[in-house]
Write a protein that holds these residues in place. Structure first.
Motif, PDB file in Angstrom:
ATOM      1  N   GLU A 113     -41.307  69.108 -45.020  1.00  0.00           N
ATOM      2  CA  GLU A 113     -41.483  70.566 -44.959  1.00  0.00           C
ATOM      3  C   GLU A 113     -40.364  71.270 -44.207  1.00  0.00           C
ATOM      4  N   GLY A 114     -39.383  70.493 -43.700  1.00  0.00           N
ATOM      5  CA  GLY A 114     -38.246  71.148 -43.054  1.00  0.00           C
ATOM      6  C   GLY A 114     -38.284  71.198 -41.536  1.00  0.00           C
ATOM      7  N   SER A 115     -39.455  70.917 -40.931  1.00  0.00           N
ATOM      8  CA  SER A 115     -39.511  70.817 -39.468  1.00  0.00           C
ATOM      9  C   SER A 115     -40.582  69.804 -39.096  1.00  0.00           C
ATOM     10  N   ILE A 116     -40.438  69.182 -37.931  1.00  0.00           N
ATOM     11  CA  ILE A 116     -41.394  68.159 -37.534  1.00  0.00           C
ATOM     12  C   ILE A 116     -42.785  68.763 -37.337  1.00  0.00           C
ATOM     13  N   LYS A 117     -42.834  69.973 -36.828  1.00  0.00           N
ATOM     14  CA  LYS A 117     -44.130  70.614 -36.628  1.00  0.00           C
ATOM     15  C   LYS A 117     -44.836  70.845 -37.964  1.00  0.00           C
ATOM     16  N   ALA A 118     -44.078  71.348 -38.935  1.00  0.00           N
ATOM     17  CA  ALA A 118     -44.671  71.590 -40.253  1.00  0.00           C
ATOM     18  C   ALA A 118     -45.057  70.268 -40.916  1.00  0.00           C
ATOM     19  N   ASP A 119     -44.200  69.235 -40.761  1.00  0.00           N
ATOM     20  CA  ASP A 119     -44.507  67.932 -41.357  1.00  0.00           C
ATOM     21  C   ASP A 119     -45.797  67.343 -40.785  1.00  0.00           C
ATOM     22  N   LEU A 120     -45.902  67.323 -39.449  1.00  0.00           N
ATOM     23  CA  LEU A 120     -47.076  66.708 -38.826  1.00  0.00           C
ATOM     24  C   LEU A 120     -48.349  67.497 -39.117  1.00  0.00           C
ATOM     25  N   THR A 121     -48.234  68.814 -39.101  1.00  0.00           N
ATOM     26  CA  THR A 121     -49.407  69.644 -39.396  1.00  0.00           C
ATOM     27  C   THR A 121     -49.876  69.418 -40.826  1.00  0.00           C
ATOM     28  N   CYS A 122     -48.920  69.416 -41.739  1.00  0.00           N
ATOM     29  CA  CYS A 122     -49.250  69.202 -43.151  1.00  0.00           C
ATOM     30  C   CYS A 122     -49.881  67.823 -43.360  1.00  0.00           C
ATOM     31  N   TRP A 123     -49.285  66.808 -42.714  1.00  0.00           N
ATOM     32  CA  TRP A 123     -49.807  65.442 -42.858  1.00  0.00           C
ATOM     33  C   TRP A 123     -51.225  65.335 -42.279  1.00  0.00           C
ATOM     34  N   ALA A 124     -51.422  65.891 -41.085  1.00  0.00           N
ATOM     35  CA  ALA A 124     -52.748  65.839 -40.464  1.00  0.00           C
ATOM     36  C   ALA A 124     -53.781  66.518 -41.369  1.00  0.00           C
ATOM     37  N   ARG A 125     -53.381  67.639 -41.988  1.00  0.00           N
ATOM     38  CA  ARG A 125     -54.315  68.330 -42.886  1.00  0.00           C
ATOM     39  C   ARG A 125     -54.608  67.515 -44.141  1.00  0.00           C
ATOM     40  N   ARG A 126     -53.581  66.785 -44.605  1.00  0.00           N
ATOM     41  CA  ARG A 126     -53.833  65.916 -45.779  1.00  0.00           C
ATOM     42  C   ARG A 126     -54.807  64.805 -45.420  1.00  0.00           C
ATOM     43  N   ILE A 127     -54.684  64.265 -44.204  1.00  0.00           N
ATOM     44  CA  ILE A 127     -55.632  63.225 -43.777  1.00  0.00           C
ATOM     45  C   ILE A 127     -57.043  63.812 -43.700  1.00  0.00           C
ATOM     46  N   VAL A 128     -57.135  65.025 -43.136  1.00  0.00           N
ATOM     47  CA  VAL A 128     -58.433  65.711 -43.068  1.00  0.00           C
ATOM     48  C   VAL A 128     -59.013  65.867 -44.478  1.00  0.00           C
ATOM     49  N   GLY A 159     -68.093  59.007 -38.342  1.00  0.00           N
ATOM     50  CA  GLY A 159     -68.865  60.067 -38.992  1.00  0.00           C
ATOM     51  C   GLY A 159     -68.828  61.376 -38.215  1.00  0.00           C
ATOM     52  N   LEU A 160     -67.851  61.522 -37.297  1.00  0.00           N
ATOM     53  CA  LEU A 160     -67.719  62.777 -36.549  1.00  0.00           C
ATOM     54  C   LEU A 160     -66.942  63.793 -37.375  1.00  0.00           C
ATOM     55  N   ASN A 161     -67.040  65.041 -36.961  1.00  0.00           N
ATOM     56  CA  ASN A 161     -66.373  66.141 -37.631  1.00  0.00           C
ATOM     57  C   ASN A 161     -64.835  65.964 -37.668  1.00  0.00           C
ATOM     58  N   VAL A 162     -64.256  66.101 -38.849  1.00  0.00           N
ATOM     59  CA  VAL A 162     -62.794  66.025 -39.017  1.00  0.00           C
ATOM     60  C   VAL A 162     -62.378  67.239 -39.841  1.00  0.00           C
ATOM     61  N   ASP A 163     -61.728  68.221 -39.191  1.00  0.00           N
ATOM     62  CA  ASP A 163     -61.384  69.442 -39.919  1.00  0.00           C
ATOM     63  C   ASP A 163     -59.982  69.949 -39.532  1.00  0.00           C
ATOM     64  N   ASP A 164     -59.573  71.074 -40.162  1.00  0.00           N
ATOM     65  CA  ASP A 164     -58.225  71.595 -39.938  1.00  0.00           C
ATOM     66  C   ASP A 164     -58.003  72.057 -38.498  1.00  0.00           C
ATOM     67  N   VAL A 165     -59.061  72.514 -37.847  1.00  0.00           N
ATOM     68  CA  VAL A 165     -58.928  72.934 -36.441  1.00  0.00           C
ATOM     69  C   VAL A 165     -58.529  71.738 -35.586  1.00  0.00           C
ATOM     70  N   LEU A 166     -59.191  70.613 -35.831  1.00  0.00           N
ATOM     71  CA  LEU A 166     -58.849  69.380 -35.120  1.00  0.00           C
ATOM     72  C   LEU A 166     -57.413  68.951 -35.448  1.00  0.00           C
ATOM     73  N   ALA A 167     -57.057  69.008 -36.727  1.00  0.00           N
ATOM     74  CA  ALA A 167     -55.701  68.620 -37.160  1.00  0.00           C
ATOM     75  C   ALA A 167     -54.653  69.428 -36.401  1.00  0.00           C
ATOM     76  N   GLU A 168     -54.893  70.709 -36.311  1.00  0.00           N
ATOM     77  CA  GLU A 168     -53.970  71.627 -35.625  1.00  0.00           C
ATOM     78  C   GLU A 168     -53.886  71.287 -34.130  1.00  0.00           C
ATOM     79  N   ARG A 169     -55.054  71.049 -33.505  1.00  0.00           N
ATOM     80  CA  ARG A 169     -55.091  70.782 -32.066  1.00  0.00           C
ATOM     81  C   ARG A 169     -54.368  69.475 -31.746  1.00  0.00           C
ATOM     82  N   LEU A 170     -54.625  68.444 -32.541  1.00  0.00           N
ATOM     83  CA  LEU A 170     -53.985  67.153 -32.284  1.00  0.00           C
ATOM     84  C   LEU A 170     -52.469  67.252 -32.452  1.00  0.00           C
ATOM     85  N   THR A 171     -52.040  67.971 -33.498  1.00  0.00           N
ATOM     86  CA  THR A 171     -50.609  68.126 -33.746  1.00  0.00           C
ATOM     87  C   THR A 171     -49.933  68.874 -32.594  1.00  0.00           C
ATOM     88  N   THR A 172     -50.562  69.956 -32.161  1.00  0.00           N
ATOM     89  CA  THR A 172     -49.993  70.754 -31.071  1.00  0.00           C
ATOM     90  C   THR A 172     -49.868  69.910 -29.804  1.00  0.00           C
TER      91      THR A 172
END
Lengths: 187, 187
Positions: free
Chosen positions: B77-92, B164-177
């Motif tokens: 995606e052109g930056s590490i932040k965008a790459d990791l966020t995008c990847w985390a969201r794909r895992i979610v 079986g715990l909640n896995v969502d985009d908010v978590l993806a964002e928090r972990l990436t940050t």
């Protein structure tokens, strides 16, 4: 299911069944152990094991969690920082022993049981963790929520162990410090 | 082992064996699939599968990693932040689909292979991750080391999914940050 039946003869049978299952897992690996073998070694009828656990995965899962809660209890060191550091170091020690990784693999292999059975089996361990965090809150400390302990302490330690990556006290210390730094927990 | 044999007829056979294994895993669950069934469905001799993979766990592990690398490639995606966020969201997104958790369970069930086989099977995925981190370093960014990506992004996402715990985009964002905040990576 097992927790409703503790005490007396039932508890003795349960304990000898877990001992038999544990020995077989150590000798043959978790995937090769069968219900009839466990029954024979424990000196009980296989039918009673099927009645109580349904299948061998369910029994092995309870056995592995029972071992974890009894052999690796959670610390009570007087502060959340000391508790988490001590616990993380015990996990480090555990995954670096010859035997414990076999029980970690047993947990994974037995994870094919339905989700509600997974949660029921894990409940005694979750209770121990919640009790440790609650003791900290009662002392007036800001303990991290269970989910953050899972995210930032248990998940990295166990995932590294699974992947064969280095798991040592330096890592234990670093993960604990970072966990407590989030939202100022531990203060 | 498979990576030495890509290309031509061998690659076609490999791909039809993985397709057969994948369909069987979806239909029966990872623990119930056998080598002869995979061979029959793929129209190849079981002996050739035994020769190439040794046992069904080894084959299923390669199949699951092959699916991961092809169906869930890593972002650029052109930056590490965008790459990791995008990847985390794909895992979610992946762990919340109906099908992908079956392949996660397959990875766990097949994890009984020897450690060197585990690493060999994972190598194509590790290469993809390293390439993503290297692209970031070439751009002059401070990318986190692979081990921190495992500790703070992959481990919590997959451990939560398992529990079986909640896995969502908010978590993806928090972990990436949080991952990027460590040692000032992403700057």
């Amino acid at each position: 299911m097992s927790s409703r039946r503790v005490g007396g003869r039932s508890a003795i049978v349960r304990s000898s069944v877990f001992a038999a299952a544990s020995e077989l897992v150590m000798a043959k690996g978790p995937l090769a152990v069968t219900m009839p073998e466990i029954a024979q070694r424990a000196g009980v009828a296989a039918t009673s094991l099927y009645r109580r656990w349904g299948d061998v995965s369910s029994l092995l899962l309870d056995m592995a969690v029972d071992r974890l809660t009894r052999k690796w209890p959670l610390p009570d060191e007087g502060s959340i920082k000391a508790d988490l550091t001590c616990w993380a170091r015990r996990i480090v020690a555990g995954v670096n022993t010859a035997d414990e990784p076999t029980f970690l693999r047993t947990l994974l292999a037995a994870w094919s049981v339905p989700p509600e059975r997974q949660m029921e089996a894990l409940a005694p361990r979750i209770e121990q963790i919640e009790a440790m965090l609650e003791r900290s809150r009662v002392r007036g400390e800001k303990a991290p929520p269970l989910e953050e302990v899972i995210d930032h302490l248990l998940a990295p330690l166990y995932m590294r162990a699974l992947l064969g990556l280095n798991v040592d006290d330096v890592l234990a210390e670093r993960l604990t410090t970072r966990l407590l730094a989030i939202d100022g927990a531990g203060a």
